[in-house]
Design a protein around this motif. Structure first.
Motif, mmCIF file in Angstrom:
data_model
loop_
_atom_site.group_PDB
_atom_site.id
_atom_site.type_symbol
_atom_site.label_atom_id
_atom_site.label_comp_id
_atom_site.label_asym_id
_atom_site.label_seq_id
_atom_site.Cartn_x
_atom_site.Cartn_y
_atom_site.Cartn_z
ATOM 1 N N CYS A 265 52.700 177.351 135.920
ATOM 2 C CA CYS A 265 52.805 176.783 134.571
ATOM 3 C C CYS A 265 54.195 176.948 133.962
ATOM 4 O O CYS A 265 54.386 176.685 132.771
ATOM 5 N N GLY A 266 55.152 177.405 134.761
ATOM 6 C CA GLY A 266 56.512 177.553 134.258
ATOM 7 C C GLY A 266 56.696 178.740 133.335
ATOM 8 O O GLY A 266 57.690 178.814 132.616
ATOM 9 N N LEU A 267 55.752 179.682 133.340
ATOM 10 C CA LEU A 267 55.847 180.876 132.510
ATOM 11 C C LEU A 267 56.292 182.062 133.364
ATOM 12 O O LEU A 267 56.038 182.103 134.569
ATOM 13 N N VAL B 279 56.402 178.375 119.643
ATOM 14 C CA VAL B 279 55.209 177.551 119.438
ATOM 15 C C VAL B 279 53.997 178.211 120.097
ATOM 16 O O VAL B 279 52.906 178.299 119.505
ATOM 17 N N LEU B 280 54.164 178.693 121.341
ATOM 18 C CA LEU B 280 53.065 179.374 122.031
ATOM 19 C C LEU B 280 52.663 180.634 121.292
ATOM 20 O O LEU B 280 51.475 180.892 121.068
ATOM 21 N N CYS C 41 42.661 175.812 124.802
ATOM 22 C CA CYS C 41 43.096 174.609 124.083
ATOM 23 C C CYS C 41 44.553 174.749 123.639
ATOM 24 O O CYS C 41 45.312 173.768 123.666
ATOM 25 N N ILE C 42 44.942 175.962 123.257
ATOM 26 C CA ILE C 42 46.325 176.201 122.845
ATOM 27 C C ILE C 42 47.270 176.010 124.026
ATOM 28 O O ILE C 42 48.316 175.365 123.903
ATOM 29 N N TYR C 43 46.901 176.554 125.188
ATOM 30 C CA TYR C 43 47.744 176.374 126.371
ATOM 31 C C TYR C 43 47.899 174.888 126.699
ATOM 32 O O TYR C 43 48.993 174.403 126.995
ATOM 33 N N GLN D 272 51.666 173.661 126.475
ATOM 34 C CA GLN D 272 52.319 173.812 127.775
ATOM 35 C C GLN D 272 52.040 172.584 128.647
ATOM 36 O O GLN D 272 50.915 172.373 129.096
ATOM 37 N N SER D 273 53.069 171.790 128.877
ATOM 38 C CA SER D 273 52.898 170.553 129.646
ATOM 39 C C SER D 273 52.477 170.841 131.091
ATOM 40 O O SER D 273 51.666 170.106 131.660
ATOM 41 N N LYS D 274 53.013 171.900 131.683
ATOM 42 C CA LYS D 274 52.664 172.220 133.064
ATOM 43 C C LYS D 274 51.221 172.712 133.176
ATOM 44 O O LYS D 274 50.554 172.464 134.185
ATOM 45 N N PHE D 275 50.746 173.402 132.145
ATOM 46 C CA PHE D 275 49.338 173.799 132.128
ATOM 47 C C PHE D 275 48.452 172.566 132.076
ATOM 48 O O PHE D 275 47.423 172.500 132.760
ATOM 49 N N ARG D 276 48.839 171.569 131.261
ATOM 50 C CA ARG D 276 48.063 170.328 131.187
ATOM 51 C C ARG D 276 48.032 169.634 132.538
ATOM 52 O O ARG D 276 46.993 169.095 132.947
ATOM 53 N N GLU D 277 49.160 169.652 133.234
ATOM 54 C CA GLU D 277 49.219 169.013 134.545
ATOM 55 C C GLU D 277 48.311 169.720 135.541
ATOM 56 O O GLU D 277 47.582 169.070 136.311
ATOM 57 N N GLU D 278 48.315 171.053 135.515
ATOM 58 C CA GLU D 278 47.434 171.823 136.400
ATOM 59 C C GLU D 278 45.967 171.596 136.042
ATOM 60 O O GLU D 278 45.110 171.534 136.916
#
Length: 328
Positions: A37-39, A236-237, A296-298, A302-308
């Motif tokens: 997720c890029g974190l 933001v996170l 839901c916050i992630y 987080q765009s990479k979380f959405r992609e995963e």
């Protein structure tokens, strides 16, 4: 432990909540654990631990306490040892979830505002130590809760249900323990999260103004700034997670102060016509709901979380489609 209330609202709300909360936290645990997720590993450890403790809260407080009390009122957990152990597990999971949110907020405060301490503190190893310490202390703090209950009645030498011992209301030691419990969760976390967020936001605003002036003087204002973009995503996170915690616990805290400073009592049973009952149960419902909002916050921040998450949803669909094509 607060006794489960009955009524159509609760009979619908808690099963729906569990049906959402369990898979949401499981999905968050799996996706975050994959590390795609890029974190940083430090942040990932905190987020995974928060998802695990949120899942435990859903299991213990919602499924084993609320849903079980509504649909299966007589089980092993209805015996005095069973409900005493359930109370300890519920409180330990709740405290771990709350204080891990504080630990995450402090970690981000150090990472953003304390550059000299950042390299030593904001590491995967330190995160693991902090997470382990928080969980162990949360469990130890709530062990005494097992001993504050006595049977409501005994049938065939089996103690049933949990009733507060009289000494809990008369002993100064138990009174101090009760006050300490309320102060540590959630009053101190409330203050710490608000303070740390205020300091973090102030630092970021000041740093951004200085950085804009420097870049405008040297390179012009229109060029993109990766450092400022990284700070923006981080804040933001942070504010989304801690802000959600504050908002969803607010009603519970208001009811807590109301009961404490008016010498009132918590309701047992159901009375939908009493505003105090509505305030109390709304507080419990919103507090528990905070255990399934982080996913839901992630997904929202987080765009990479959405992609995963999209890949996770597509995977079983693709398997079913391939199986259908194979049968054809």
């Amino acid at each position: 432990m607060h006794a489960p209330v009955t009524g159509p609202v609760f009979a619908i709300y808690y099963p729906v909540f569990a049906a959402i909360g369990v898979p949401a936290n499981l999905v968050a645990i799996v996706i975050l654990s994959r590390g795609r997720c890029g974190l940083s590993r430090c942040i990932t450890r905190y987020l995974v631990s928060m998802a695990v403790t949120d899942l435990l809260v859903v299991i213990t407080a919602v499924i084993l306490n609320r849903i079980r009390g509504i649909y299966f009122p007589i089980t092993f957990l209805t015996t005095t040892p069973g409900c005493s152990a359930s109370a300890v597990l519920t409180y330990a999971a709740r405290d771990s979830s709350v204080w891990l949110t504080v630990a995450f907020t402090f970690d981000r405060f150090v990472a953003i505002c304390c550059q000299k301490l950042k390299t030593k503190y904001c590491t995967e190893k330190t995160a693991a130590v902090v997470i382990g310490t928080v969980c162990v202390l949360s469990c130890l703090k709530n062990v005494p809760c097992y001993f504050i209950y006595e049977p409501l009645y005994i049938m065939n030498n089996v103690p049933w249900f949990c009733s507060m011992k009289l000494i809990f209301y008369t002993s100064s030691g138990w009174a101090a323990f009760d006050w300490l419990d309320r102060i540590l969760t959630p009053c101190v976390p409330f203050v710490l999260i608000l303070l740390l967020n205020a300091l973090t936001v102030r630092h970021i605003l000041a740093a951004n103004r200085a950085r804009r002036r420097l870049r405008a003087h040297s390179n012009g204002e229109n060029q993109s700034d990766p450092e400022m973009e990284s700070r923006r995503k981080s804040i933001v996170l942070l504010l989304s997670i801690s802000g959600s915690f504050i908002l969803l616990w607010m009603t519970y805290v208001i009811n807590l102060f109301y009961v404490r400073f008016t010498n009132g009592n918590y309701f047992s049973g159901s009375n939908f016509n009493d505003p105090r009952f509505i305030l109390q149960e709304s507080g419990y419902m919103l507090q528990l709901f905070s255990c399934c909002t982080n996913t839901c916050i992630y997904a929202g921040t987080q765009s990479k979380f959405r992609e995963e998450l999209k890949n996770a949803v597509k995977y079983p669909v693709n398997l079913i489609w391939k199986f259908i094509k194979y049968l054809e």
